[in-house]
Design a protein around this motif. Structure first.
Motif, PDB file in Angstrom:
ATOM      1  N   GLU A  57      56.433 -62.238 -10.115  1.00 58.53           N
ATOM      2  CA  GLU A  57      56.071 -63.722 -10.882  1.00 58.53           C
ATOM      3  C   GLU A  57      55.620 -64.672  -9.656  1.00 58.53           C
ATOM      4  O   GLU A  57      56.589 -65.095  -8.719  1.00 58.53           O
ATOM      5  N   PRO A  58      54.324 -64.967  -9.597  1.00 55.16           N
ATOM      6  CA  PRO A  58      53.890 -65.744  -8.546  1.00 55.16           C
ATOM      7  C   PRO A  58      54.101 -67.231  -8.522  1.00 55.16           C
ATOM      8  O   PRO A  58      53.887 -68.015  -7.525  1.00 55.16           O
ATOM      9  N   LEU A  59      54.531 -67.896  -9.770  1.00 59.70           N
ATOM     10  CA  LEU A  59      54.881 -69.352  -9.628  1.00 59.70           C
ATOM     11  C   LEU A  59      56.044 -69.735  -9.617  1.00 59.70           C
ATOM     12  O   LEU A  59      56.971 -69.490 -10.293  1.00 59.70           O
ATOM     13  N   GLU A  60      56.296 -70.893  -8.810  1.00 59.84           N
ATOM     14  CA  GLU A  60      57.383 -71.775  -8.775  1.00 59.84           C
ATOM     15  C   GLU A  60      57.051 -73.160  -9.106  1.00 59.84           C
ATOM     16  O   GLU A  60      55.939 -73.527  -8.524  1.00 59.84           O
ATOM     17  N   VAL A  61      57.653 -73.972  -9.588  1.00 62.35           N
ATOM     18  CA  VAL A  61      57.531 -75.361  -9.707  1.00 62.35           C
ATOM     19  C   VAL A  61      58.815 -76.122  -9.234  1.00 62.35           C
ATOM     20  O   VAL A  61      59.883 -75.738  -9.309  1.00 62.35           O
ATOM     21  N   PHE A  62      58.272 -77.311  -8.472  1.00 59.97           N
ATOM     22  CA  PHE A  62      59.334 -77.923  -7.861  1.00 59.97           C
ATOM     23  C   PHE A  62      58.937 -79.635  -8.051  1.00 59.97           C
ATOM     24  O   PHE A  62      57.653 -79.896  -8.604  1.00 59.97           O
ATOM     25  N   ILE A  63      60.029 -80.257  -7.778  1.00 58.40           N
ATOM     26  CA  ILE A  63      59.860 -81.852  -7.882  1.00 58.40           C
ATOM     27  C   ILE A  63      60.348 -82.343  -6.257  1.00 58.40           C
ATOM     28  O   ILE A  63      61.411 -81.794  -5.874  1.00 58.40           O
ATOM     29  N   SER A  64      59.770 -83.498  -6.235  1.00 57.27           N
ATOM     30  CA  SER A  64      60.214 -84.130  -4.575  1.00 57.27           C
ATOM     31  C   SER A  64      60.057 -85.714  -5.048  1.00 57.27           C
ATOM     32  O   SER A  64      58.899 -86.184  -5.736  1.00 57.27           O
ATOM     33  N   ASP A  96      61.047 -87.433  -2.087  1.00 55.23           N
ATOM     34  CA  ASP A  96      60.563 -88.001  -0.975  1.00 55.23           C
ATOM     35  C   ASP A  96      59.437 -87.521  -0.154  1.00 55.23           C
ATOM     36  O   ASP A  96      59.303 -87.769   1.144  1.00 55.23           O
ATOM     37  N   PHE A  97      58.601 -86.880  -0.766  1.00 56.08           N
ATOM     38  CA  PHE A  97      57.392 -86.511  -0.178  1.00 56.08           C
ATOM     39  C   PHE A  97      56.464 -87.830  -0.212  1.00 56.08           C
ATOM     40  O   PHE A  97      56.353 -88.557  -0.923  1.00 56.08           O
ATOM     41  N   ASP A  98      55.709 -87.483   1.021  1.00 55.11           N
ATOM     42  CA  ASP A  98      54.799 -88.606   1.496  1.00 55.11           C
ATOM     43  C   ASP A  98      53.453 -88.683   0.826  1.00 55.11           C
ATOM     44  O   ASP A  98      52.504 -89.398   1.221  1.00 55.11           O
ATOM     45  N   GLY A  99      53.110 -87.674   0.303  1.00 53.02           N
ATOM     46  CA  GLY A  99      51.937 -87.590  -0.393  1.00 53.02           C
ATOM     47  C   GLY A  99      50.620 -87.078   0.472  1.00 53.02           C
ATOM     48  O   GLY A  99      49.463 -87.131   0.225  1.00 53.02           O
ATOM     49  N   ILE A 135      54.128 -81.927   3.235  1.00 56.01           N
ATOM     50  CA  ILE A 135      54.612 -80.701   2.381  1.00 56.01           C
ATOM     51  C   ILE A 135      55.939 -80.033   2.938  1.00 56.01           C
ATOM     52  O   ILE A 135      56.817 -79.643   2.339  1.00 56.01           O
ATOM     53  N   ALA A 136      55.643 -79.670   4.287  1.00 55.10           N
ATOM     54  CA  ALA A 136      56.758 -78.748   4.813  1.00 55.10           C
ATOM     55  C   ALA A 136      57.890 -79.644   5.108  1.00 55.10           C
ATOM     56  O   ALA A 136      58.990 -79.026   5.093  1.00 55.10           O
ATOM     57  N   THR A 137      57.842 -80.889   5.178  1.00 53.91           N
ATOM     58  CA  THR A 137      59.141 -81.772   5.369  1.00 53.91           C
ATOM     59  C   THR A 137      59.746 -82.218   4.422  1.00 53.91           C
ATOM     60  O   THR A 137      60.990 -82.715   4.279  1.00 53.91           O
ATOM     61  N   ALA A 138      59.092 -82.250   3.140  1.00 54.40           N
ATOM     62  CA  ALA A 138      59.677 -82.789   2.199  1.00 54.40           C
ATOM     63  C   ALA A 138      60.878 -82.102   1.297  1.00 54.40           C
ATOM     64  O   ALA A 138      60.967 -80.967   1.854  1.00 54.40           O
ATOM     65  N   THR A 139      61.681 -82.735   0.666  1.00 54.32           N
ATOM     66  CA  THR A 139      62.549 -81.811  -0.159  1.00 54.32           C
ATOM     67  C   THR A 139      62.134 -81.576  -1.363  1.00 54.32           C
ATOM     68  O   THR A 139      61.908 -82.193  -2.312  1.00 54.32           O
ATOM     69  N   TRP A 140      61.939 -80.349  -1.777  1.00 54.56           N
ATOM     70  CA  TRP A 140      61.366 -79.712  -2.877  1.00 54.56           C
ATOM     71  C   TRP A 140      62.490 -78.872  -3.819  1.00 54.56           C
ATOM     72  O   TRP A 140      62.979 -78.058  -3.271  1.00 54.56           O
ATOM     73  N   GLN A 141      62.871 -79.690  -4.894  1.00 58.85           N
ATOM     74  CA  GLN A 141      64.047 -79.082  -5.861  1.00 58.85           C
ATOM     75  C   GLN A 141      63.123 -78.264  -6.920  1.00 58.85           C
ATOM     76  O   GLN A 141      62.297 -78.712  -7.566  1.00 58.85           O
ATOM     77  N   PRO A 142      63.810 -76.933  -7.025  1.00 65.16           N
ATOM     78  CA  PRO A 142      63.030 -76.266  -7.982  1.00 65.16           C
ATOM     79  C   PRO A 142      63.285 -76.459  -9.344  1.00 65.16           C
ATOM     80  O   PRO A 142      64.463 -77.250  -9.879  1.00 65.16           O
TER      81      PRO A 142
END
Length: 460
Positions: free
Chosen positions: A376-383, A385-388, A393-400
């Motif tokens: 399954e190739p797809l993951e979906v996340f929400i953040s 604290d992402f700066d846009g 991308i690498a430093t933001a907190t991504w919650q699945p």
């Protein structure tokens, strides 16, 4: 448009003009009883069924007899159904559809006949028996399985006026057709010919002020409904000969709409055709979304470039693209034949304000093709604290986020999107970003094609 269809349309106009002064729709009354000949014909059918001289088969059994070519029926069989369509408003022409039960149908079929204003005889809900020996089974011009009286190349053609009283018999029963209630994304080819209600839908505000028919269209116009459940779009098709073509679309609310499921001319799209605009019941407030992306501005086969969205390849050479199929736009990731040992790509929404309302829900749709060994190739996340930025991308907190997914495993169900289900975002606040992350590898046969469609954040 074929010469034959143009001739049919011209004939309809001549008949309409000739009859306008002598018949008013308001004067229409369904006959209380049948004529003697009709009664005798139906009685003969029922007696023959009882004696075993004729076999009654179901609509589903009849549809199963269709082999892909127009076929003359030579067996003594009869089929019964309940009329689901009406040509009273002119939105159907020389045809009607019937399903196998007044409620909870399992199959339906079309009937083509050289008769206008057939609603006077084969009214909505009328129980109809059709003697099939000597009739033809095939597809109509919309590629829907249909019964007719003749063959015309690769299509079935109409019962003639002389054939109709010998093949098609109505009983005295007119039943209430209880619509099959569906969400737009649940509609498929198994519903063709059925009377269906679509729930929790609305016309987009971009259609405000528009009428059912686009003035520049010669024959038919499709107007898309939008589901408030998941943003799925579904077309309503209106004939240029319908008497409501100049009515404005109801864009000031949402609710239910009922009509017959069929296909557009040539069978390109599954559509709903209305019997009458009285079957629209938009009594609730609109469900205008907090955030919406339908990808309908997509330019086919180009790198995805939509304002505010981030399209970033973390690993490999492939990025997300814009694609269009059948007039519908969507986002696609396809690493096939890239030669990359690793494909990691992000598709991130613009910032979404979660502080201006409460109880937000995320929905979207996905579709897979060319499945591999089960990866399954797809993951979906929400953040929040992402700066846009790509760098962030690498430093933001991504919650699945958990969502529904299914694989398309054969070409017959290609372009069948799966609803994500309702994803609760009510516990998040601030400005949120939703990320669709593809992880795979062309060299390791983890290279399925993935589509994402109708990303929607609403307050139900």
């Amino acid at each position: 448009m074929s010469t034959k269809k143009l001739l049919k349309i011209a004939l309809t106009l001549m008949i309409s003009v000739a009859c306008f002064s002598c018949v008013e729709d308001d004067d229409y009354v369904i006959p209380a009883s049948l004529g003697d000949e009709e009664n005798e014909g139906l009685t003969a059918i029922m007696d023959s069924i009882a004696s075993g001289d004729i076999t009654e088969i179901s609509i589903s059994e009849l549809v199963a007899l269709y082999t892909g070519t127009v076929t003359l029926i030579e067996s003594d069989i009869v089929v019964k159904g309940y009329v689901t369509s009406s040509d009273r408003t002119g939105n159907f022409y020389k045809e009607f559809y019937m399903q196998d039960a007044p409620e909870n149908p399992t199959a339906a079929i079309g009937v083509v006949l050289n008769q206008v204003d057939s609603y006077n005889q084969f009214n909505l809900g009328r129980e109809v028996y059709i003697k099939l020996k000597g009739a033809y089974l095939g597809e109509n011009s919309s590629e829907v399985v249909t019964i007719g009286g003749q063959a015309d190349g690769d299509q079935v053609d109409e019962f003639t006026a002389n054939q109709i009283p010998n093949f098609i018999f109505r009983s005295e029963n007119t039943m209430e057709i209880v619509p099959l209630v569906l969400n737009p994304s649940e509609v498929n080819s198994s519903h063709l010919g059925m009377f269906v209600t679509l729930e929790n839908v609305q016309f987009p505000m971009s259609l405000a002020g528009k009428t059912f028919l686009e003035p520049t269209d010669d024959f038919d116009t499709q107007r898309n409904l939008v589901s408030c459940l998941n943003g799925f779009e579904f077309p309503i098709e209106t004939s240029s000969f319908a008497n409501f073509i100049q009515e404005p679309l109801p864009t000031d609310g949402r609710g239910t709409i009922s009509g017959v499921i069929t296909q557009s001319y040539g069978g390109d799209d599954i559509v709903m055709v209305l019997n009458d605009t009285s079957d629209i019941n938009f009594t609730e407030d609109r469900c205008d979304p907090v955030f919406e992306e339908s990808f309908n501005t997509a330019i086919d086969n180009t790198t995805l470039n939509i304002d505010g969205w981030i399209n970033y390849a973390e690993a490999g050479s492939v990025v997300w693209t814009e694609q269009v199929y059948g007039g519908n736009g969507y986002a696609e990731f396809n690493p096939y034949n890239s030669g990359d040992t690793s494909n990691i790509a992000w598709l991130i929404t613009p910032g979404i304000d979660l502080d201006s309302q409460d109880g937000e829900v995320l929905t979207f749709q996905t579709e897979h093709a060319y499945p591999d060994s089960g990866h399954e190739p797809l993951e979906v996340f929400i953040s929040t604290d992402f700066d846009g930025t790509e760098a962030g991308i690498a430093t933001a907190t991504w919650q699945p986020l958990t969502f529904d997914v299914s694989y398309v495993v054969d070409y017959d169900t290609w372009f069948t999107f799966t609803d994500s289900g309702s994803i609760d975002l009510s516990s998040y606040s601030g400005t949120a970003y939703i990320a669709f992350k593809y992880t795979g590898s062309d060299s390791s046969n983890e290279n399925m094609t993935l589509h994402v469609e109708n990303v929607l954040v609403t307050v139900p």
